[in-house]
Each structure stands twice: as C-alpha cells, then as structure tokens.
Design a protein around this motif. Structure first.
Motif, PDB file in Angstrom:
ATOM      1  N   PHE A   1       0.941  -1.280  -0.181  1.00 42.81           N
ATOM      2  CA  PHE A   1       0.044  -0.101  -0.110  1.00 42.81           C
ATOM      3  C   PHE A   1       0.884   1.256   0.119  1.00 42.81           C
ATOM      4  CE2 PHE A   1      -3.585  -2.470   2.011  1.00 42.81           C
ATOM      5  CZ  PHE A   1      -4.438  -2.418   1.053  1.00 42.81           C
ATOM      6  N   LEU A   2       0.372   2.359  -0.866  1.00 42.18           N
ATOM      7  CA  LEU A   2       1.293   3.508  -0.732  1.00 42.18           C
ATOM      8  C   LEU A   2       0.074   4.621  -0.217  1.00 42.18           C
ATOM      9  CD1 LEU A   2       2.601   3.788  -4.444  1.00 42.18           C
ATOM     10  CD2 LEU A   2       3.725   3.056  -2.234  1.00 42.18           C
TER      11      LEU A   2
ATOM     12  N   ASP B   1      -4.790   3.302  10.305  1.00 39.17           N
ATOM     13  CA  ASP B   1      -4.741   2.803   9.090  1.00 39.17           C
ATOM     14  C   ASP B   1      -3.890   1.842   8.669  1.00 39.17           C
ATOM     15  OD1 ASP B   1      -6.862   4.681   8.037  1.00 39.17           O
ATOM     16  OD2 ASP B   1      -5.466   6.515   8.161  1.00 39.17           O
ATOM     17  N   ARG B   2      -2.553   1.760   9.190  1.00 36.72           N
ATOM     18  CA  ARG B   2      -1.502   0.712   8.919  1.00 36.72           C
ATOM     19  C   ARG B   2      -2.248  -0.471   9.427  1.00 36.72           C
ATOM     20  NH1 ARG B   2       3.490   2.638   8.004  1.00 36.72           N
ATOM     21  NH2 ARG B   2       4.536   0.677   8.877  1.00 36.72           N
TER      22      ARG B   2
ATOM     23  N   THR C   1      -4.544  -5.915   8.094  1.00 36.17           N
ATOM     24  CA  THR C   1      -5.838  -6.828   8.122  1.00 36.17           C
ATOM     25  C   THR C   1      -6.426  -7.225   6.671  1.00 36.17           C
ATOM     26  OG1 THR C   1      -7.284  -4.763   8.595  1.00 36.17           O
ATOM     27  CG2 THR C   1      -6.240  -6.092  10.583  1.00 36.17           C
ATOM     28  N   LYS C   2      -6.211  -6.011   5.849  1.00 36.77           N
ATOM     29  CA  LYS C   2      -6.838  -6.371   4.474  1.00 36.77           C
ATOM     30  C   LYS C   2      -6.197  -7.206   3.701  1.00 36.77           C
ATOM     31  CE  LYS C   2     -10.539  -3.528   4.795  1.00 36.77           C
ATOM     32  NZ  LYS C   2     -12.129  -4.199   4.668  1.00 36.77           N
ATOM     33  N   GLY C   3      -5.035  -7.525   4.188  1.00 36.64           N
ATOM     34  CA  GLY C   3      -3.976  -8.506   3.568  1.00 36.64           C
ATOM     35  C   GLY C   3      -2.817  -7.930   2.714  1.00 36.64           C
ATOM     36  N   ALA C   4      -2.542  -6.756   3.147  1.00 39.58           N
ATOM     37  CA  ALA C   4      -1.143  -6.080   2.800  1.00 39.58           C
ATOM     38  C   ALA C   4       0.072  -6.673   3.547  1.00 39.58           C
ATOM     39  CB  ALA C   4      -1.091  -4.637   3.146  1.00 39.58           C
TER      40      ALA C   4
END
Length: 234
Positions: free
Chosen positions: A79-80, A88-89, A94-97
């Motif tokens: 993610f950028l 946010d991090r 948790t979204k899979g980054a």
C-alpha cells in the motif's frame, strides 16, 4: 529473472509515472491504473505477480482493490498512502497487505521493498554476483572486492555503483542519478553526484575509469573498456 508483472495503481500521475519508470529500469513489466476500478480490471486481465496500491483512489480505494485481489489470489500487496497513523496501517495489514509505504518516500526504498518481498515469496531469481574488470560485487552481502581486497563503500556509493552498472553504456543525467539513488524527494545540490563519482573512481582503482564523464549531461558506465570514450577525469 523471469518476467515479473506488477500492477501499479496510483491516481497521482507524476508519482505513478516516476515509480513505473524505476520499476521498468529494474526489469519489471508494469501495468498502470489511475483508479481502483481500472486496477481491478487490470488484475482480472493480466498475470500479476505483485500489486502496488494507493490507498486513496477514485472509484474504489486501495483497500477495496485489495479485497478483490484476495478473493482469488495471495500475491504480495504494497500500500502507498499519505496516512501514517497506526489505525490505517493496521487496517491495511488486516486487509492482506504485505507492506505499507508512507508518502513521501524514496523510489530507492520502494524498489528495495519490492525486491525483498518478491525474493521472500519466491517470485524472483536469486541474486547474482556482478563482475567487471578486477571488481567483484556480492549483491546479497553488499560487499565489493577490488583486486580481491574488500573495499569499504558507503551505502550511497554502493547504490550508485549498481545503478551505473545496471544502466551501463547509457548516458545518465545528474537528475536521473539523483532521482534513482537519492530519491525523487531529494532537494540538495546536484554536485553531490560529482563528489561520489570522485570517491568511486578512486576506490575502484583502474576500473574507476569505466565511470566516464558525458559532457553537458552527466555520466556513463563503460562496461566493456574503461579506457574508451571521454576521459574519466574530465
């Protein structure tokens, strides 16, 4: 390295083009998208190996794009974002980054993270040693031997040497060198390039002549013969 396809989704055109340029220079095939919906379409149509996603994009944000990717694939995702707060991090991970890079960032740092993730996930070939003249470079250990003796290069000297080698026989402007080695957000004096060149030439001994001055432009690395072309000392 076999062809590695990278999805680059970023709505800020200048930054997207800059990152794409350096990814191309590293040998990756880049598929660009300027909003989330296009990013999903690209992912559905192309054999993507890694995705770099801006969090705040039109149509669908980076988190939504990552959700769609994770429905069918476990490719690495970076993610950028301009956001740096912990919430946010955590949401990104948790979204899979696999990684999270906060703007502004240096292209050198991003390239290093891309390489590290691809190597960790087995999607890139093992690093190879580099040899020219009397110089041997162990890219895994970041060690440089000149005539069999280890030479102590600073991090910038080492990165500069590899950049020259990777782009050998090309005339590189000081601006290109600054963007790639110091990062696109560097605002210092471009004479720092000349200073590092002088130090590198001295440390590489006779092979320092391979770093040739291109008058009115910058520098070129002559991989075939350090004595050809313009004088290295100009």
């Amino acid at each position: 390295m076999y062809n590695i396809h990278i999805l680059l989704a970023e709505d800020e055109e200048r930054l997207r083009k800059l990152v794409a340029k350096y990814l191309n220079m590293e040998g990756y095939i880049v598929h660009e998208a300027d909003d989330g919906s296009k990013a999903i379409a690209v992912f559905d149509e192309q054999p993507i190996d890694l995705a770099i996603l801006d969090v705040m994009m039109p149509e669908r944000d980076g988190f939504e794009v990552c959700n769609e990717i994770r429905k069918t694939s476990d490719i690495p995702v970076i993610f950028l974002t301009a956001r740096s707060d912990e919430e946010d991090r955590i949401k990104g991970f948790t979204k899979g980054a696999d990684d999270y890079v906060t703007k502004p960032f240096s292209t050198r740092e991003l390239m290093a993270r891309v390489k590290a993730i691809l190597k960790r996930t087995g999607k890139s070939a093992a690093s190879e040693a580099i040899e020219f003249g009397n110089v041997f470079v162990d890219t895994d250990a970041r060690r440089v031997l000149v005539g069999g003796i280890e030479e102590n290069l600073s991090p910038k000297e080492y990165d500069f040497l590899l950049f020259l080698y990777d782009n050998h026989d090309r005339a590189l402007s000081r601006e290109q060198i600054l963007d790639r080695v110091w990062g696109y957000d560097y605002f210092g004096d471009d004479r720092v390039v000349d200073t590092v060149v002088k130090r590198l030439r001295k440390k590489l001994d006779t092979d320092g002549e391979r770093i040739q001055t291109v008058r009115g432009v910058g520098y070129r690395f002559d991989i075939a013969n350090g004595r050809s072309g313009e004088s290295a000392n100009e």
